[in-house]
Design an enzyme around this catalytic site. Sequence first.
Site, PDB file in Angstrom:
ATOM      1  N   CYS A 106       1.592  -1.837 -98.254  1.00 52.50           N
ATOM      2  CA  CYS A 106       1.030  -1.185 -97.070  1.00 52.50           C
ATOM      3  C   CYS A 106      -0.258  -0.479 -97.483  1.00 52.50           C
ATOM      4  CB  CYS A 106       2.015  -0.190 -96.466  1.00 52.50           C
ATOM      5  SG  CYS A 106       1.346   0.704 -95.053  1.00 52.50           S
ATOM      6  N   GLY A 107      -1.372  -1.077 -97.149  1.00 55.99           N
ATOM      7  CA  GLY A 107      -2.647  -0.493 -97.535  1.00 55.99           C
ATOM      8  C   GLY A 107      -2.994   0.764 -96.765  1.00 55.99           C
ATOM      9  N   HIS A 108      -2.737   0.758 -95.447  1.00 57.31           N
ATOM     10  CA  HIS A 108      -3.056   1.972 -94.694  1.00 57.31           C
ATOM     11  C   HIS A 108      -2.176   3.123 -95.152  1.00 57.31           C
ATOM     12  CE1 HIS A 108       0.499   1.554 -92.021  1.00 57.31           C
ATOM     13  NE2 HIS A 108       0.245   2.795 -91.670  1.00 57.31           N
ATOM     14  N   ASP A 270      -0.414  -3.607 -85.855  1.00 54.96           N
ATOM     15  CA  ASP A 270      -1.167  -2.649 -86.659  1.00 54.96           C
ATOM     16  C   ASP A 270      -2.384  -2.193 -85.876  1.00 54.96           C
ATOM     17  OD1 ASP A 270      -2.571  -1.237 -88.656  1.00 54.96           O
ATOM     18  OD2 ASP A 270      -1.705  -2.500 -90.218  1.00 54.96           O
ATOM     19  N   GLY A 275      -4.513  -2.562 -94.097  1.00 58.07           N
ATOM     20  CA  GLY A 275      -4.988  -2.476 -95.476  1.00 58.07           C
ATOM     21  C   GLY A 275      -4.686  -3.707 -96.306  1.00 58.07           C
ATOM     22  N   SER A 276      -3.410  -4.077 -96.405  1.00 54.75           N
ATOM     23  CA  SER A 276      -3.066  -5.266 -97.190  1.00 54.75           C
ATOM     24  C   SER A 276      -3.562  -6.527 -96.494  1.00 54.75           C
ATOM     25  CB  SER A 276      -1.559  -5.331 -97.445  1.00 54.75           C
ATOM     26  OG  SER A 276      -0.829  -5.338 -96.230  1.00 54.75           O
TER      27      SER A 276
END
Length: 354
Positions: A106-108, A270, A275-276
Amino acid sequence: MTDPGRAASTIGRPPHLERVRTVDYHTAGEPFRIVPAPTVPIPGATVAERRQRAIGDTEADALRRLLCFEPRGHADMYGGFVTPPDDDGAHLGVLFWHKDGFSTACGHGTIALGAWAVRSGLVPVDPSGMTDVVIDVPSGRVTARVRTTDDGRVGTVDFVNVPSSLVAADVPVATSRGELRADLAWGGALYACVDAASAGLRVTPEDLVDLIALGREVKAALAGDPRLDHPSDPRLSGLYGTIFVDDLGTSADGGPHQRNVTIFADGQVDRSPCGSGTAARVAVLAATGRLGDGQALVHDSIVGTRFHARVQEHLTDAGRDAVVPVITGTAHEVAESAFVVDPDDTLTPGFVLR
């Protein structure tokens, strides 16, 4: 409703009634509910092991549902349990979760965790104005590089991801809107990237219902495809979501400018540029020559928020040409909460309508 994971039920009720304290952030509009001290044990030697345990653990899953489901959350809530890191090389670990379970990346959330770790004092501010928060996630070790001002305020955060790669290009996918073409790309989770216009859609709120339905179709159509198998760790296999892309031309430095929406898990949306998912897009664009070294991908979300992304490094990972993406965004605190469970509340751990 017949799905016991969605229906109001006392099954999986947390056996403890202590308060569950959270800190809520948003990253470019996408929620991230941080649980600094989960109230259930989640054992394991690594974060990847803890995720596998949590998936099958009644108490851990009940806590996830309690904080994600209505009335305390909603169908698009996202969050994470802070855990110990795998070793002393990282500051913390995290188990990411959403309404359908525990995710690999999870990038965010990583951006939010970096901002939170510095703002809370968990990681001291580096006097240089750039503080690295190293985080173990199920897909590997990532870094949130947090910029701070002279008076200690947090600014932008760079998400330095695991190596990301184009897995398969131009994969045909049969859908109700005809045969579409998808690029399969890894960014800590696996995504199918689809040009929205090829399906007669645009990445706008007006088309969101259709995008959700088609995102589910694409995911279902690709289920069982052997290209979804991770080459070295079966725990990371499977398609996480569908990324629909609008091409908006080029930015000032000649790099691509795109807008996207990621439909992940079972129809979850999202709000951020993901992010990812942005890491996966960087991998595709770099592999196809559309994102050069020194250029940035300007990546907008369906609600108009923005990430900037670039290639930090080229390398080989799991036998594939790969890049290390860096995604830049901001995260802001929106709430501190203490959630409780009334022993007479028959809606515990909650419900979702979608």
